[in-house]
Design a protein around this motif. Structure first.
Motif, PDB file in Angstrom:
ATOM      1  N   ILE A 246       0.840  -1.206   0.000  1.00 35.08           N
ATOM      2  CA  ILE A 246       0.000   0.000   0.000  1.00 35.08           C
ATOM      3  C   ILE A 246       0.872   1.253   0.000  1.00 35.08           C
ATOM      4  O   ILE A 246       0.620   2.209  -0.744  1.00 35.08           O
ATOM      5  N   ILE A 247       1.921   1.240   0.832  1.00 34.57           N
ATOM      6  CA  ILE A 247       2.808   2.398   0.917  1.00 34.57           C
ATOM      7  C   ILE A 247       3.514   2.633  -0.417  1.00 34.57           C
ATOM      8  O   ILE A 247       3.629   3.774  -0.889  1.00 34.57           O
ATOM      9  N   GLU A 248       3.981   1.575  -1.043  1.00 35.76           N
ATOM     10  CA  GLU A 248       4.650   1.710  -2.340  1.00 35.76           C
ATOM     11  C   GLU A 248       3.688   2.259  -3.391  1.00 35.76           C
ATOM     12  O   GLU A 248       4.067   3.083  -4.233  1.00 35.76           O
ATOM     13  N   TYR A 249       2.432   1.808  -3.335  1.00 32.55           N
ATOM     14  CA  TYR A 249       1.434   2.302  -4.280  1.00 32.55           C
ATOM     15  C   TYR A 249       1.183   3.799  -4.078  1.00 32.55           C
ATOM     16  O   TYR A 249       1.138   4.578  -5.046  1.00 32.55           O
ATOM     17  N   LEU A 250       1.027   4.221  -2.823  1.00 34.27           N
ATOM     18  CA  LEU A 250       0.764   5.632  -2.540  1.00 34.27           C
ATOM     19  C   LEU A 250       1.957   6.513  -2.925  1.00 34.27           C
ATOM     20  O   LEU A 250       1.776   7.621  -3.437  1.00 34.27           O
TER      21      LEU A 250
ATOM     22  N   SER B  92       4.048   5.879  -5.323  1.00 35.01           N
ATOM     23  CA  SER B  92       4.032   5.940  -6.782  1.00 35.01           C
ATOM     24  C   SER B  92       2.976   6.927  -7.276  1.00 35.01           C
ATOM     25  O   SER B  92       3.226   7.737  -8.178  1.00 35.01           O
ATOM     26  N   GLU B  93       1.794   6.885  -6.676  1.00 35.57           N
ATOM     27  CA  GLU B  93       0.711   7.784  -7.079  1.00 35.57           C
ATOM     28  C   GLU B  93       1.049   9.247  -6.747  1.00 35.57           C
ATOM     29  O   GLU B  93       0.696  10.165  -7.499  1.00 35.57           O
ATOM     30  N   SER B  94       1.733   9.440  -5.636  1.00 32.49           N
ATOM     31  CA  SER B  94       2.143  10.794  -5.260  1.00 32.49           C
ATOM     32  C   SER B  94       3.100  11.382  -6.299  1.00 32.49           C
ATOM     33  O   SER B  94       2.962  12.542  -6.699  1.00 32.49           O
TER      34      SER B  94
ATOM     35  N   ALA C 276      -6.618   8.877  -5.868  1.00 27.42           N
ATOM     36  CA  ALA C 276      -6.020   7.808  -5.078  1.00 27.42           C
ATOM     37  C   ALA C 276      -5.833   8.223  -3.618  1.00 27.42           C
ATOM     38  O   ALA C 276      -5.585   7.381  -2.754  1.00 27.42           O
ATOM     39  N   PHE C 277      -5.975   9.543  -3.327  1.00 29.39           N
ATOM     40  CA  PHE C 277      -5.747  10.059  -1.978  1.00 29.39           C
ATOM     41  C   PHE C 277      -7.008  10.712  -1.429  1.00 29.39           C
ATOM     42  O   PHE C 277      -7.950  11.029  -2.169  1.00 29.39           O
TER      43      PHE C 277
ATOM     44  N   SER D 244      -8.714  14.029  -0.192  1.00 32.73           N
ATOM     45  CA  SER D 244      -8.571  15.321  -0.872  1.00 32.73           C
ATOM     46  C   SER D 244      -7.506  16.207  -0.226  1.00 32.73           C
ATOM     47  O   SER D 244      -6.745  16.885  -0.920  1.00 32.73           O
ATOM     48  N   ASP D 245      -7.443  16.215   1.121  1.00 35.33           N
ATOM     49  CA  ASP D 245      -6.465  17.095   1.766  1.00 35.33           C
ATOM     50  C   ASP D 245      -5.032  16.651   1.474  1.00 35.33           C
ATOM     51  O   ASP D 245      -4.128  17.478   1.330  1.00 35.33           O
ATOM     52  N   THR D 246      -4.814  15.329   1.348  1.00 36.52           N
ATOM     53  CA  THR D 246      -3.483  14.823   1.024  1.00 36.52           C
ATOM     54  C   THR D 246      -3.106  15.182  -0.410  1.00 36.52           C
ATOM     55  O   THR D 246      -1.990  15.645  -0.680  1.00 36.52           O
ATOM     56  N   ALA D 247      -4.042  14.993  -1.340  1.00 35.41           N
ATOM     57  CA  ALA D 247      -3.785  15.338  -2.743  1.00 35.41           C
ATOM     58  C   ALA D 247      -3.532  16.834  -2.889  1.00 35.41           C
ATOM     59  O   ALA D 247      -2.649  17.256  -3.660  1.00 35.41           O
ATOM     60  N   GLN D 248      -4.277  17.644  -2.158  1.00 33.80           N
ATOM     61  CA  GLN D 248      -4.081  19.094  -2.228  1.00 33.80           C
ATOM     62  C   GLN D 248      -2.707  19.496  -1.712  1.00 33.80           C
ATOM     63  O   GLN D 248      -2.075  20.407  -2.245  1.00 33.80           O
ATOM     64  N   GLN D 249      -2.231  18.811  -0.688  1.00 34.88           N
ATOM     65  CA  GLN D 249      -0.906  19.122  -0.148  1.00 34.88           C
ATOM     66  C   GLN D 249       0.187  18.795  -1.160  1.00 34.88           C
ATOM     67  O   GLN D 249       1.174  19.529  -1.293  1.00 34.88           O
TER      68      GLN D 249
END
Length: 279
Positions: free
Chosen positions: A18-22, A24-26, A68-69, A71-76
């Motif tokens: 999960i961490i590797e996926y996040l 990568s998406e980041s 994939a995140f 909203s607050d994480t994607a916005q950051q």
């Protein structure tokens, strides 16, 4: 040169995936934000602010990597992209206006214990990086280790000692990074282009200041701090100079005295002035 952030976690195979996926998406979301901001800049000469990036990638385009995140994480993540482009335009403006780093402006650094770094420039600025907190952390660590190893055989080690040592090492690493970035920020703020660090190779190996002071001096990671400042100078386009300081108390900068290397025969037999002890 690449920068990295160390994160220590305990994760099974599922959490690791999960961490590797996040991660990568980041990275992919950052790339999308960078591409959009760059294309907008090329076409209009303007850059989007963070609100525009959030709106375009999150609301209008419904970007898959954004979704994939939370909203607050994607916005950051996108806020980081917007701040990078804002910094880029600021540097362009400074360059066009002639506000650039001046190699003739110099910051000299002298290291110690209570005053970990004493920094003085040739343009009238100065500051001190306090070292007493670092000494306190090391003293607490030494006392705790001595207590846990009391009555144990030589070479004894345990998970508790390993955890304690890892915590202390992280604290030292954090202190090194914060002190180094403070030096760099001061230079950039004042357009200082050269950093001079006084250093004698092997000085910790031959330190003879008494057992207690020796322990404090040797455990302070000044060598790592020097190397970190040198790395950041290279990253930000500053000149880093490491200089001999064995005779810095005797030599006179005003009289252009040379600084000989300790242990080598100096080119001159005497210095211009005698050392005057104040007080």
């Amino acid at each position: 040169m690449f920068g990295c952030q160390q994160n220590l976690i305990r994760a099974d195979s599922e959490i690791k995936a999960i961490i590797e996926y996040l991660c990568s998406e980041s990275a992919k979301l950052s790339n999308c934000g960078t591409y959009y901001a760059r294309q907008l800049y090329f076409k209009s000469g303007k850059i989007p602010n963070r609100a525009q990036l959030h709106k375009v990638l999150g609301t209008e385009n419904r970007n898959l990597h954004y979704q994939a995140f939370y909203s607050d994480t994607a916005q950051q993540i996108l806020t980081g992209v917007a701040e990078s482009f804002k910094s880029f335009l600021g540097l362009l403006k400074a360059f066009k206006n002639g506000v650039i780093i001046d190699p003739a402006k110099c910051l000299t650094i002298d290291h110690g214990l209570d005053n970990w770094l004493t920094c003085v420039s040739n343009i009238g600025t100065s500051f001190i990086v306090d070292g007493r907190h670092l000494k306190s952390l090391n003293q607490g660590y030494n006392k705790r280790v001595a207590f846990l190893m009391k009555g144990k055989a030589n070479g004894y080690w345990s998970k508790r000692l390993a955890s304690l040592t890892e915590k202390r090492n992280r604290q030292m690493r954090d202190a090194v990074n914060k002190a180094a970035i403070k030096v760099i920020h001061h230079c950039l703020k004042n357009q200082i282009g050269t950093v001079v660090f006084g250093w004698n190779k092997g000085q910790k190996n031959s330190a003879n200041m008494g057992s207690k002071t020796n322990q404090k001096f040797v455990q302070i990671p000044t060598g790592r701090l020097k190397d970190r400042i040198a790395q950041l100078c290279e990253q930000y386009g500053l000149r880093f100079v490491e200089t001999e300081e064995s005779y810095s108390s005797k030599a006179s900068f005003v009289d252009n005295d040379l600084l000989p290397t300790f242990g080598e025969k100096p080119e001159c037999d005497s210095f211009s002035r005698n050392l005057v002890i104040g007080g």
